[in-house]
Design a protein around this motif. Structure first.
Motif, short mmCIF file in Angstrom:
data_model
loop_
_atom_site.label_atom_id
_atom_site.label_comp_id
_atom_site.label_asym_id
_atom_site.label_seq_id
_atom_site.Cartn_x
_atom_site.Cartn_y
_atom_site.Cartn_z
N GLN A 135 -2.61 11.61 18.81
CA GLN A 135 -2.78 13.26 18.95
C GLN A 135 -3.66 13.62 17.94
N GLY A 136 -3.85 12.69 16.80
CA GLY A 136 -4.69 13.03 15.55
C GLY A 136 -4.08 13.56 14.48
N TYR A 137 -2.84 13.41 14.27
CA TYR A 137 -2.09 13.91 13.15
C TYR A 137 -2.12 12.90 12.31
N GLU A 138 -2.36 13.53 10.69
CA GLU A 138 -2.52 12.51 9.79
C GLU A 138 -1.60 12.54 8.84
N ILE A 139 -0.68 13.71 8.79
CA ILE A 139 0.48 13.65 8.06
C ILE A 139 1.91 13.70 9.06
N LEU A 140 2.55 12.61 9.08
CA LEU A 140 3.75 12.59 9.86
C LEU A 140 5.06 12.31 8.69
N VAL A 141 6.18 13.13 9.55
CA VAL A 141 7.46 13.17 8.67
C VAL A 141 8.56 12.58 9.26
N LEU A 142 9.15 11.29 8.96
CA LEU A 142 10.11 10.80 9.64
C LEU A 142 11.65 11.49 8.83
N ASP A 143 12.24 12.38 9.58
CA ASP A 143 13.36 13.32 9.23
C ASP A 143 14.52 12.43 9.63
N ALA A 144 15.11 11.57 8.53
CA ALA A 144 16.46 10.68 8.93
C ALA A 144 17.23 10.91 7.84
N PRO A 145 18.53 11.09 8.46
CA PRO A 145 19.67 11.15 7.07
C PRO A 145 19.84 9.83 6.69
N LEU A 146 19.79 8.83 7.55
CA LEU A 146 20.02 7.41 7.02
C LEU A 146 18.85 6.40 6.66
N LEU A 147 17.65 7.43 6.21
CA LEU A 147 16.60 6.56 6.07
C LEU A 147 16.74 5.45 4.99
N ILE A 148 17.36 5.72 3.99
CA ILE A 148 17.62 4.64 3.29
C ILE A 148 18.60 3.43 3.51
N GLU A 149 19.56 4.09 4.13
CA GLU A 149 20.74 2.90 4.51
C GLU A 149 20.21 1.81 5.40
N VAL A 150 19.33 2.38 6.32
CA VAL A 150 18.95 1.50 7.56
C VAL A 150 17.47 0.84 6.77
N GLY A 151 17.06 0.98 6.03
CA GLY A 151 15.87 0.37 5.48
C GLY A 151 14.39 0.90 5.92
N TRP A 152 14.46 1.90 6.65
CA TRP A 152 13.39 2.94 6.99
C TRP A 152 12.18 3.25 5.87
N TYR A 153 13.15 3.36 4.72
CA TYR A 153 12.16 3.95 3.41
C TYR A 153 11.06 2.82 3.19
N THR A 154 11.18 1.50 3.66
CA THR A 154 10.34 0.61 3.25
C THR A 154 9.01 0.67 4.02
N ARG A 155 8.98 1.73 5.02
CA ARG A 155 7.74 1.82 5.92
C ARG A 155 6.93 3.04 5.58
N VAL A 156 7.69 3.74 4.77
CA VAL A 156 6.87 5.25 4.55
C VAL A 156 6.11 5.11 3.30
N ASN A 157 5.03 6.16 3.12
CA ASN A 157 4.25 6.22 2.05
C ASN A 157 5.04 6.74 0.66
N ALA A 158 5.84 7.85 1.07
CA ALA A 158 6.65 8.31 0.06
C ALA A 158 8.19 8.92 0.66
#
Length: 202
Positions: free
Chosen positions: A105-128
């Motif tokens: 769709q052309g979005y350049e900034i995405l936000v993964l809103d996740a309470p368990l972002l760190i616990e499940v390891g998703w923090y390794t996939r993001v830029n910040a």
């Protein structure tokens, strides 16, 4: 594409920050909403959850009563792990699909809103990693008011997650949501402008 991983403790105000980012033009991937989608009556995750925890966790219309299920899993680490084994792989799949759709769709900034972002390891996939922070007293009061719960229930839910102070160790950006909404907006706008000005997502 620039992917922000947005997290925080329960009742810290993460949804408020997510809404501000959406208004600024970010594409929001809400892990909680995806969780609701995959656990609708009749879906594979729903069947597994009901088989694991029993039909008493469902309402008369078959919907999973999340408060009732939460009372079980927040009081029992093993039960919580069972639930996560059922839901997390499916949510992960939906997250990856959402990222692909946003890029198309052309979005350049995405936000993964996740309470368990760190616990499940998703923090390794993001830029910040952005952590929304409040002091514990404020967190408890907000949670009790939001859920109309008592102190013991509020604390059991807070302790079921990685503490906010632990999450801060992973943070690239900290949004202090202990004060007014205007104060929170100023912080979000500051970091948003830093991303835009540096064109870090290019």
């Amino acid at each position: 594409m620039y992917l922000i991983g947005l997290t925080g403790g329960i009742a810290s105000g993460k949804s408020t920050v997510s809404k501000i980012l959406s208004e600024l033009g970010a594409f929001i991937i809400d892990a909680d909403k995806l969780s609701h989608e995959i656990t609708k009556p009749g879906k594979p995750a729903w069947r597994e959850i009901v088989a694991t925890f029993g039909e008493t966790i469902t309402d008369i219309n078959g919907q999973i009563n999340r408060k009732r299920l939460g009372q079980i899993v927040f009081a029992d680490a093993e039960a919580r792990a069972q639930l996560e084994q059922i839901t997390h792989p499916r949510i992960d799949e939906e997250v990856m699909t959402a990222i692909t759709d946003a890029q198309k769709q052309g979005y350049e900034i995405l936000v993964l809103d996740a309470p368990l972002l760190i616990e499940v390891g998703w923090y390794t996939r993001v830029n910040a990693v952005w952590v929304v922070f409040v002091d514990e007293k404020t967190q408890i009061v907000r949670l009790m008011m939001r859920d109309n719960s008592n102190y013991e229930d509020a604390m059991s839910r807070i302790r079921a997650q990685l503490s906010l102070h632990e999450k801060l160790k992973y943070a690239d950006v900290v949004i202090n949501n202990s004060k007014t909404i205007e104060n929170t907006k100023k912080q979000v706008l500051k970091f948003w402008c830093e991303i835009s000005d540096k064109k870090a997502y290019r």
